[in-house]
Design a protein around this motif. Structure first.
Motif, PDB file in Angstrom:
ATOM      1  N   PRO A   1     -21.599  31.872  10.992  1.00  9.27           N
ATOM      2  CA  PRO A   1     -20.556  32.560  10.213  1.00  9.27           C
ATOM      3  C   PRO A   1     -19.791  33.544  11.083  1.00  9.27           C
ATOM      4  CG  PRO A   1     -22.701  32.627   9.100  1.00  9.27           C
ATOM      5  CD  PRO A   1     -22.955  32.173  10.500  1.00  9.27           C
ATOM      6  N   MET A   2     -18.460  33.490  10.983  1.00  8.27           N
ATOM      7  CA  MET A   2     -17.602  34.432  11.696  1.00  8.27           C
ATOM      8  C   MET A   2     -17.029  35.478  10.755  1.00  8.27           C
ATOM      9  SD  MET A   2     -18.002  33.296  14.675  1.00  8.27           S
ATOM     10  CE  MET A   2     -16.819  34.312  15.550  1.00  8.27           C
ATOM     11  N   SER A   3     -16.935  35.122   9.475  1.00  8.17           N
ATOM     12  CA  SER A   3     -16.487  36.046   8.440  1.00  8.17           C
ATOM     13  C   SER A   3     -16.977  35.484   7.114  1.00  8.17           C
ATOM     14  CB  SER A   3     -14.960  36.181   8.455  1.00  8.17           C
ATOM     15  OG  SER A   3     -14.351  34.978   8.032  1.00  8.17           O
ATOM     16  N   LYS A   4     -16.526  36.057   6.018  1.00  7.63           N
ATOM     17  CA  LYS A   4     -16.956  35.566   4.717  1.00  7.63           C
ATOM     18  C   LYS A   4     -16.431  34.163   4.428  1.00  7.63           C
ATOM     19  CE  LYS A   4     -17.494  40.077   2.475  1.00  7.63           C
ATOM     20  NZ  LYS A   4     -17.065  40.945   1.331  1.00  7.63           N
ATOM     21  N   VAL A   5     -15.333  33.766   5.071  1.00 10.04           N
ATOM     22  CA  VAL A   5     -14.708  32.475   4.761  1.00 10.04           C
ATOM     23  C   VAL A   5     -14.585  31.566   5.979  1.00 10.04           C
ATOM     24  CG1 VAL A   5     -13.435  33.365   2.789  1.00 10.04           C
ATOM     25  CG2 VAL A   5     -12.412  33.465   5.068  1.00 10.04           C
ATOM     26  N   SER A   6     -14.952  32.030   7.156  1.00  9.14           N
ATOM     27  CA  SER A   6     -14.791  31.235   8.370  1.00  9.14           C
ATOM     28  C   SER A   6     -16.130  31.027   9.064  1.00  9.14           C
ATOM     29  CB  SER A   6     -13.811  31.909   9.345  1.00  9.14           C
ATOM     30  OG  SER A   6     -12.536  32.024   8.761  1.00  9.14           O
TER      31      SER A   6
ATOM     32  N   LYS B   1     -22.782  13.504  22.996  1.00 12.86           N
ATOM     33  CA  LYS B   1     -21.683  13.854  22.103  1.00 12.86           C
ATOM     34  C   LYS B   1     -21.688  15.359  21.864  1.00 12.86           C
ATOM     35  CE  LYS B   1     -21.982   9.411  19.708  1.00 12.86           C
ATOM     36  NZ  LYS B   1     -22.145   8.708  18.420  1.00 12.86           N
ATOM     37  N   PHE B   2     -20.503  15.913  21.842  1.00 13.15           N
ATOM     38  CA  PHE B   2     -20.338  17.326  21.536  1.00 13.15           C
ATOM     39  C   PHE B   2     -19.194  17.463  20.539  1.00 13.15           C
ATOM     40  CE2 PHE B   2     -17.909  21.222  22.272  1.00 13.15           C
ATOM     41  CZ  PHE B   2     -18.883  22.183  21.997  1.00 13.15           C
ATOM     42  N   GLU B   3     -19.426  18.188  19.454  1.00 17.69           N
ATOM     43  CA  GLU B   3     -18.397  18.436  18.450  1.00 17.69           C
ATOM     44  C   GLU B   3     -18.439  19.908  18.044  1.00 17.69           C
ATOM     45  OE1 GLU B   3     -18.431  15.793  15.154  1.00 17.69           O
ATOM     46  OE2 GLU B   3     -18.907  14.027  16.345  1.00 17.69           O
ATOM     47  N   CYS B   4     -17.279  20.507  17.982  1.00 18.07           N
ATOM     48  CA  CYS B   4     -17.196  21.910  17.570  1.00 18.07           C
ATOM     49  C   CYS B   4     -15.987  22.079  16.658  1.00 18.07           C
ATOM     50  CB  CYS B   4     -17.078  22.831  18.781  1.00 18.07           C
ATOM     51  SG  CYS B   4     -17.039  24.594  18.372  1.00 18.07           S
ATOM     52  N   THR B   5     -16.213  22.665  15.500  1.00 19.33           N
ATOM     53  CA  THR B   5     -15.146  22.887  14.533  1.00 19.33           C
ATOM     54  C   THR B   5     -15.183  24.336  14.071  1.00 19.33           C
ATOM     55  OG1 THR B   5     -15.134  20.617  13.710  1.00 19.33           O
ATOM     56  CG2 THR B   5     -14.270  22.301  12.233  1.00 19.33           C
ATOM     57  N   MET B   6     -14.021  24.948  14.018  1.00 16.03           N
ATOM     58  CA  MET B   6     -13.885  26.270  13.410  1.00 16.03           C
ATOM     59  C   MET B   6     -12.925  26.155  12.247  1.00 16.03           C
ATOM     60  SD  MET B   6     -12.946  29.991  14.999  1.00 16.03           S
ATOM     61  CE  MET B   6     -13.009  31.447  13.943  1.00 16.03           C
ATOM     62  N   ASN B   7     -13.369  26.597  11.076  1.00 19.46           N
ATOM     63  CA  ASN B   7     -12.482  26.604   9.914  1.00 19.46           C
ATOM     64  C   ASN B   7     -12.004  28.022   9.645  1.00 19.46           C
ATOM     65  OD1 ASN B   7     -14.955  27.554   8.969  1.00 19.46           O
ATOM     66  ND2 ASN B   7     -14.583  26.823   6.902  1.00 19.46           N
ATOM     67  N   PHE B   8     -10.752  28.139   9.325  1.00 17.43           N
ATOM     68  CA  PHE B   8     -10.144  29.422   8.996  1.00 17.43           C
ATOM     69  C   PHE B   8      -9.963  29.458   7.483  1.00 17.43           C
ATOM     70  CE2 PHE B   8      -8.896  28.071  13.207  1.00 17.43           C
ATOM     71  CZ  PHE B   8      -9.171  29.187  13.982  1.00 17.43           C
ATOM     72  N   GLY B   9     -11.052  29.769   6.796  1.00 13.65           N
ATOM     73  CA  GLY B   9     -11.061  29.681   5.350  1.00 13.65           C
ATOM     74  C   GLY B   9     -10.780  28.251   4.919  1.00 13.65           C
ATOM     75  N   LYS B  10      -9.968  28.101   3.893  1.00  8.47           N
ATOM     76  CA  LYS B  10      -9.547  26.779   3.456  1.00  8.47           C
ATOM     77  C   LYS B  10      -8.151  26.431   3.969  1.00  8.47           C
ATOM     78  CE  LYS B  10     -12.262  26.472  -0.808  1.00  8.47           C
ATOM     79  NZ  LYS B  10     -12.204  26.204  -2.266  1.00  8.47           N
ATOM     80  N   TYR B  11      -7.656  27.203   4.919  1.00  6.71           N
ATOM     81  CA  TYR B  11      -6.266  27.060   5.331  1.00  6.71           C
ATOM     82  C   TYR B  11      -6.072  26.183   6.564  1.00  6.71           C
ATOM     83  CZ  TYR B  11      -5.918  30.935   2.088  1.00  6.71           C
ATOM     84  OH  TYR B  11      -6.002  31.717   0.963  1.00  6.71           O
TER      85      TYR B  11
ATOM     86  N   ARG C   1     -19.855  22.541  -0.682  1.00  4.36           N
ATOM     87  CA  ARG C   1     -18.785  23.400  -0.210  1.00  4.36           C
ATOM     88  C   ARG C   1     -19.304  24.369   0.851  1.00  4.36           C
ATOM     89  NH1 ARG C   1     -16.107  24.394  -6.123  1.00  4.36           N
ATOM     90  NH2 ARG C   1     -14.979  22.426  -6.230  1.00  4.36           N
ATOM     91  N   GLY C   2     -18.481  24.624   1.821  1.00  3.63           N
ATOM     92  CA  GLY C   2     -18.890  25.498   2.911  1.00  3.63           C
ATOM     93  C   GLY C   2     -19.299  24.744   4.141  1.00  3.63           C
ATOM     94  N   TYR C   3     -19.483  23.395   4.030  1.00  6.73           N
ATOM     95  CA  TYR C   3     -19.777  22.626   5.239  1.00  6.73           C
ATOM     96  C   TYR C   3     -18.590  21.725   5.508  1.00  6.73           C
ATOM     97  CZ  TYR C   3     -21.796  19.422   8.559  1.00  6.73           C
ATOM     98  OH  TYR C   3     -22.018  18.659   9.671  1.00  6.73           O
ATOM     99  N   TYR C   4     -17.641  22.226   6.244  1.00  4.75           N
ATOM    100  CA  TYR C   4     -16.443  21.479   6.582  1.00  4.75           C
ATOM    101  C   TYR C   4     -16.504  21.190   8.080  1.00  4.75           C
ATOM    102  CZ  TYR C   4     -11.561  20.067   6.494  1.00  4.75           C
ATOM    103  OH  TYR C   4     -10.409  19.348   6.554  1.00  4.75           O
ATOM    104  N   HIS C   5     -16.689  19.912   8.424  1.00  7.58           N
ATOM    105  CA  HIS C   5     -16.919  19.577   9.825  1.00  7.58           C
ATOM    106  C   HIS C   5     -16.010  18.440  10.226  1.00  7.58           C
ATOM    107  CE1 HIS C   5     -20.131  18.678  13.162  1.00  7.58           C
ATOM    108  NE2 HIS C   5     -19.023  19.196  13.626  1.00  7.58           N
TER     109      HIS C   5
END
Length: 368
Positions: free
Chosen positions: A229-234, A273-283, A364-368
């Protein structure tokens, strides 16, 4: 292999026992169902990949079935599950399970997300500059993210898996560009400060068939999947995998065939294999994927093949579960074959697409 495997699963057998049925089905067909000598690659490939896809189809059909429903919904569910898993659908019909009713849920279900996207791909001409002239085609991608890798639980085979497929249109006969997937065989959930981690052993399936290269592998190895977790939504999601490839097939224009009519080499080696995803909330999301294959020829043109694939991607939400996205791909291949000068090839492609994200509320919360 899938049919033999699900003949077991549909009758109450577990993952490992059903794998034995897939092995038996392959042997019976190779020795008694054909009029040619048994193919060793089919004896290996059929039960292993039959089990991989068989368990995926079994679990997807379990998510569809619901014996509590009636009427039109029940008919739709039975037909849909039968199309996904024909062997299970046939067994349910002859056993009367298609018509029984229960007052509680009896099937093992896991949350599932299905991202779908369609758009345009530009494959750059390798004879020009990196982003020079090229050809355009339509693309469709479908992905299944099954199970929650960060749930604290005792792990079972394939209670978490990922499977994705890319389709191309307008490129001739090669409509199916690739199918990539992996499923957990055993593992353990850990917590390190704020980071949730799943470590374990995985089975891998990789199939590439495009104008750049052709490769099919089965793999077994170790993987680690994390959520920070990076913030409450990211959040930052990372997965790292390293697998042994005991058996595969790779096609090049240098093929030595002394056994049968085929246009590929038998290979084995390693894949990572390497995969990295960062989500910025739902935006928005930013993703980086890297795949590496080292393939050593068993039968065919002796030598090594090193394949690197780098895929950065971004998506931006435009409306509810709809996003617009762009992805680039860099493909680099080194073929070091005995008696032949080394071959180095590079090609790039770009994609622009519209993404529909079918999200399970339980996941919800697992967006990869």
């Amino acid at each position: 292999g899938t049919l033999s495997y699900n003949a077991g699963r549909a009758n109450g057998y577990n993952f490992y026992t059903s794998f034995g049925l897939a092995v038996g089905g392959s042997l019976i067909w190779e020795y008694f169902g054909e009029n040619t000598r048994p193919s060793y690659n089919d004896i290996i490939y059929t039960p292993i990949n039959g089990t991989f896809f068989g368990e995926i189809l079994y679990r997807l059909s379990s998510n569809i079935l619901d014996d509590r429903t009636r009427g039109g919904e029940r008919v739709f569910r039975e037909i849909a599950a039968g199309l996904v898993n024909p062997m299970r659908g046939f067994n349910r019909l002859i056993q009367g399970k298609s018509f029984r009713r229960t007052n509680k849920e009896i099937y093992e279900k896991e949350p599932i997300n299905i991202p779908l996207y369609a758009g345009v791909r530009k494959l750059d001409d390798p004879n020009h500059t990196m982003f020079g002239n090229g050809t355009y085609s339509g693309i469709i991608n479908v992905q299944f993210d099954y199970g929650n890798p960060f749930e604290q639980r005792k792990r079972k085979p394939f209670d978490f898996f990922k499977l994705r497929a890319d389709l191309n249109f307008g490129v001739g006969r090669k409509y199916l560009d690739n199918i990539l997937g992996y499923g957990i065989l055993f593992g353990k959930n850990l917590q390190w400060n704020k980071m949730a981690i799943l470590v374990g052993g995985f089975q891998y399936y990789d199939y590439w068939d495009n104008k750049k290269f052709e490769l099919g592998t089965i793999g077994f190895g170790a993987g680690a999947i994390s959520k920070l977790p990076m913030s409450k939504v990211s959040n930052i999601y990372t997965s790292i995998h390293l697998a042994l490839v005991p058996f595969g097939g790779s096609r090049t224009k240098f093929v030595i065939d002394t056994t049968q009519v085929r246009d590929y080499n038998f290979v084995g080696g390693l894949e990572s294999k390497f995969e990295c995803t960062m989500n910025f909330g739902k935006y928005a999301t930013a993703t980086l994927r890297y795949y590496f294959y080292w393939m050593r020829t068993y039968v065919g043109a002796n030598g090594n093949n090193f394949i690197h694939i780098l895929k950065p991607r971004i998506t931006v939400r435009i409306f509810k579960n709809f996003s617009i996205g762009a992805e680039s791909q860099l493909y680099y291949n080194v073929r070091d074959l005995h008696g032949i000068p080394s071959i180095h090839s590079t090609q790039t492609e770009q994609k622009v697409f519209l993404l529909l994200y079918l999200e399970d509320s339980q996941r919800r919360g697992y967006y990869h």
